[in-house]
Design a protein around this motif. Structure first.
Motif: not given
Length: 450
Positions: A138-154
């Motif tokens: 769960p913590a890893g998924l939350a981090w990935i989601a945050a990375e996707l939200a913060a970086d549209p090119s990711f």
């Protein structure tokens, strides 16, 4: 809205400035490969002193610059001719500088095996990552989601192989308040293999479960054929081909049932042992199912080896691929990794002990191979001498059959087998201009992050 793994932005694929900044890292006792003369200098400053192999102690692992460049170009050219994309497995090296070279040669992205590796890649700005694994933390998924939200090119995609894994991902993303979708591939496995759904019926049930989720987007299928075979016998090749046809069939069925979400669908397979069969069986999908992107994930090719992959790599065994042209035109890969170890004891006539062991060299898929011995009088080949490594302890190798060819104090060059378990033992790896030279120069230092 983040772009799909298929259509994310092109460009360098990695933050080249961050990779370049590795040359400014201070050197000290943390890097076991480096001599005290390097301590207190940066990588850049130390390389400017013109170090040679003779300046380094043993045990040691080195890379060959010419072989590295050749392998990167050869695989890139092979994939281009075969009409498949290459997203090399970064776990082999965990070296951002080598990832950059692969991306610069045309690689589509970088494959990784777990979340800590993904974090390394993101720290260096890798913008297209295929996680060849399920992500249920769960913590890893939350981090990935945050990375996707913060970086549209990711662009990011991972695997699911059960209804339960889909449900757990959906629950974790909901709990984290994630609104956007995470892209997933259905992983298909095989009997006796590793992870992956067993059979078409299970895979289709997973697809419908993903379709019911508002947090996941099904964008393709994937798997790993290397878990089903370990040699190039007709039986092994047949089992791999059968599996790949099942993977292609699953993709066709999902596409026909309109179960894929947004974006063009992906089909991915391919380690470094059977990528010729992957191409033969899967590359036609790019035209048979319009929009399909076929992705290889080979990783060991960048360093190749003097053991397992020397015997089984499609290019080493002369295998071609449908539509690629004359198989004899494919340049073979070259071993880029070498171990260096010193004879520290000669207690019996046919036994010598070297100062490199399991903490320094890979041993899980073949023992190191004695190739040449260096003494003050010069270098001598050990080919045909009968010299061989019979065992490794934590810090010693048992060298047998070398006799008078390897006196106490002599340094041996060793070929290694299975590069995936070589890089992880070294945080800084010297790159030689030519490992066959009488006095190799150190032209670079490759930083790894395991």
């Amino acid at each position: 809205m983040n772009q799909s793994f298929e259509s994310s932005s092109t460009g360098s694929g990695i933050d080249t400035a961050k990779v370049a900044a590795l040359a400014d890292e201070p050197l000290d006792w943390r890097f076991k490969a480096l001599p005290p003369a390097a301590w207190g200098l940066t990588v850049r400053e130390y390389l400017a002193t013109g170090p040679t192999l003779a300046d380094f102690g043993t045990p040691l692992l080195t890379l060959d610059a010419g072989a590295l460049g050749h392998n990167v170009r050869t695989m890139a050219d092979w994939c281009a001719k075969a009409g498949v994309a290459l997203t090399p497995h970064g776990k082999t090296t965990m070296a951002p500088a080598l990832w950059q070279a692969q991306l610069a040669a045309g690689s589509h992205g970088i494959t990784l095996a777990n979340l800590p590796q993904v974090r390394v890649a993101r720290a260096f700005g890798v913008d297209r990552i295929l996680l060849a694994n399920s992500l249920l933390d769960p913590a890893g998924l939350a981090w990935i989601a945050a990375e996707l939200a913060a970086d549209p090119s990711f662009a990011f995609v991972c695997w699911v192989d059960s209804v339960e894994s889909v449900q757990l991902m959906d629950q974790a993303l909901r709990a984290a308040g994630v609104q956007q979708q995470v892209e997933v591939l259905i992983e298909l496995g095989g009997p006796g293999g590793r992870t992956g759904a067993r059979g078409e019926q299970t895979a289709m049930a997973i697809a419908f479960e993903v379709l019911a989720s508002t947090r996941l987007n099904l964008v393709g299928v994937g798997g790993y054929e290397g878990a089903l075979a370990h040699d190039a016998t007709p039986a092994a090749l047949g089992s791999v081909r059968h599996y790949l046809r099942e993977l292609a069939g699953l993709h066709e069925q999902l596409e026909a049932a309109s179960l894929y979400g947004t974006g063009e669908p992906i089909v991915t397979a391919g380690g470094s042992a059977y990528f010729d069969l992957v191409t033969e069986e899967l590359a036609p999908l790019a035209t048979e199912v319009p929009g399909t992107k076929v992705i290889l994930r080979s990783g060991a090719y960048v360093a190749h080896d003097d053991g397992f992959y020397r015997g089984i790599s499609p290019l080493a065994r002369g295998a071609g691929a449908a539509g690629v042209g004359d198989q004899d035109t494919a340049s073979p890969l070259r071993p880029a990794l070498h171990g260096w170890a010193r004879v520290v004891s000669h207690p019996e006539p046919q036994l010598s002990l070297l100062d490199a062991g399991r903490r320094d060299l890979p041993f899980d898929d073949g023992l190191p191979e004695p190739q040449l011995v260096r003494t003050p009088e010069g270098a001598r080949s050990l080919a045909g001498s009968g010299a061989h490594i019979s065992a490794l302890n934590d810090q010693h190798a048992f060298l047998r059959g070398a006799g008078e060819h390897a006196p106490v104090g002599a340094v041996l060059r060793l070929g290694i087998s299975h590069p995936c378990t070589a890089f992880d033992k070294w945080t800084m790896i010297p790159v030689l201009d030519d490992a066959d030279s009488p006095d190799p120069r150190v032209v670079d230092l490759v930083r790894t992050f395991f």
